[in-house]
Design an enzyme around this catalytic site. Sequence first.
Site, short mmCIF file in Angstrom:
data_model
loop_
_atom_site.label_atom_id
_atom_site.label_comp_id
_atom_site.label_asym_id
_atom_site.label_seq_id
_atom_site.Cartn_x
_atom_site.Cartn_y
_atom_site.Cartn_z
N GLN A 4 1.75 -6.22 -3.04
CA GLN A 4 2.07 -6.23 -1.60
C GLN A 4 3.40 -5.49 -1.34
O GLN A 4 3.66 -4.49 -1.95
CB GLN A 4 2.10 -7.66 -1.04
CG GLN A 4 0.75 -8.34 -1.00
CD GLN A 4 0.47 -9.13 -2.24
OE1 GLN A 4 1.35 -9.63 -2.92
NE2 GLN A 4 -0.80 -9.27 -2.57
N GLY A 41 -3.87 -4.39 -4.41
CA GLY A 41 -4.65 -3.32 -5.03
C GLY A 41 -3.82 -2.09 -5.30
O GLY A 41 -2.93 -1.74 -4.52
N HIS A 42 -4.06 -1.45 -6.43
CA HIS A 42 -3.41 -0.19 -6.77
C HIS A 42 -4.49 0.84 -7.06
O HIS A 42 -5.49 0.55 -7.71
CB HIS A 42 -2.55 -0.32 -8.02
CG HIS A 42 -1.43 -1.30 -7.90
ND1 HIS A 42 -0.59 -1.35 -6.83
CD2 HIS A 42 -1.02 -2.28 -8.75
CE1 HIS A 42 0.30 -2.30 -7.02
NE2 HIS A 42 0.05 -2.89 -8.17
N LYS A 55 2.42 2.02 -5.18
CA LYS A 55 3.10 1.45 -6.35
C LYS A 55 2.36 1.75 -7.64
O LYS A 55 2.98 1.93 -8.69
CB LYS A 55 3.26 -0.06 -6.16
CG LYS A 55 4.16 -0.45 -4.99
CD LYS A 55 4.30 -1.95 -4.86
CE LYS A 55 3.01 -2.62 -4.42
NZ LYS A 55 2.58 -2.24 -3.06
N ASP A 57 0.82 -1.22 0.00
CA ASP A 57 0.00 0.00 0.00
C ASP A 57 0.85 1.27 0.00
O ASP A 57 0.42 2.31 0.48
CB ASP A 57 -0.95 0.03 1.21
CG ASP A 57 -1.82 -1.21 1.31
OD1 ASP A 57 -2.43 -1.56 0.29
OD2 ASP A 57 -1.88 -1.82 2.39
#
Length: 427
Positions: free
Chosen positions: A223, A40-41, A16, A13
């Site tokens: 991650q 998630g991005h 990225k 988080d």
Amino acid sequence: MPALVLLGAQWGDEGKGKATDLLGGSVDYVVRYQGGNNAGHTVVVGDQKYALHLLPSGILTPECTPVIGNGVVVDPSVLLSELSGLNERGVDTSKLLISGNAHIITPYNVTVDKVTERFLGKRKIGTTGRGIGPTYADKINRVGIRVQDLYDESILTQKVEAALDVKNQILTKLYNRRAIAVEQVVEELLAYADKLAPYVADTVLVLNQALDDDKVVLFEGGQGTLLDIDHGTYPFVTSSNPTAGGACTGAGVGPTKISRVIGILKAYTTRVGAGPFPTELFDEDGEALRRIGHERGVTTGRDRRCGWFDAVIARYATRVNGLTDFFLTKLDVLTGWEQIPVCVAYEIDGRRVEELPYSQTDFHHAKPVYETLPGWSEDITKAKSFSDLPKNAQNYVKALEEMSGAPISAIGVGPGRDETIEINSFI
């Protein structure tokens, strides 16, 4: 030409997606090499916000070819839903490539994940419940289902039977759940075959040929370093290798082709899920970081645990990844604090420790040793160069760079694509 790895240098988080998207216009391929839809991005383009879970961030750059590598585990329903959502918003997804050797997250993997976490109770790991861990376990146990298996019904049926022989025993006798029918699973998986077919490719061959042709390839980790199955805060980790070495195995590219490794660092620290977190805050400062930084998981929707910057972790990430650069994100979130503590070491049983302890027991008992740096109150979101930042913000960045062991080559001063200060080019 360079092959670059871009990865999280904390617990994930870190931002990225923004970093990958920033480089997207300069690279030819963006590759997810591990993880699944537990990562998630969030990418902000103009006034549009995109939440990506399984797709590489390069999907938003028309000139770029996004690739899902062999090290990723794929939930077909999630992938197709994500593609459909982007198509509806006018994003061209036709260039996506998916490795035929990537493993499929089956319905029984999701079931096993959820019931196992429930069974563990207070000892639970804090997984997302999306079947990622059980799918990687099947891969290691050699009963996994790969994307290419969708195109041979006989092999697919044999593999599902082999997997369910054991899993149904566990579900019925240990967890008191109903057995899962082989035919039902096979039918559901075969329904995805035609929809995925246009994207399936020998991505190992494609990527190596691209590098031989002097194309620029960016490997995007999900991650973060401290969630790596080998190098993270085990057992509170993910089931794959987000570290730089995972890019080689998860994409099929040799380590001699990697030219740069970029670590993404948040200007403070966050974590989702269970596990040790030395700088975690339980006071008003922690709540302020969560509120101002909009710290909620893109995939999980869970509030992130928040704390001050941890230089011990940053140094560790530099070492295990061979980092050449850092991209520091969310510096703007710290605007308004008169004093900003930074963890420079740990105290463990009365000892000062400046490197990450290898012992799980020691890390669980680690207490942060802080140095306090002066803060700033000026708005930095319009800054275009390092010299535009307030002096105290400059000093904060310089201090983090010195403590972390690699140069900070870019700084995020806001969520937008253009709210970034580039100090040194990554390419």
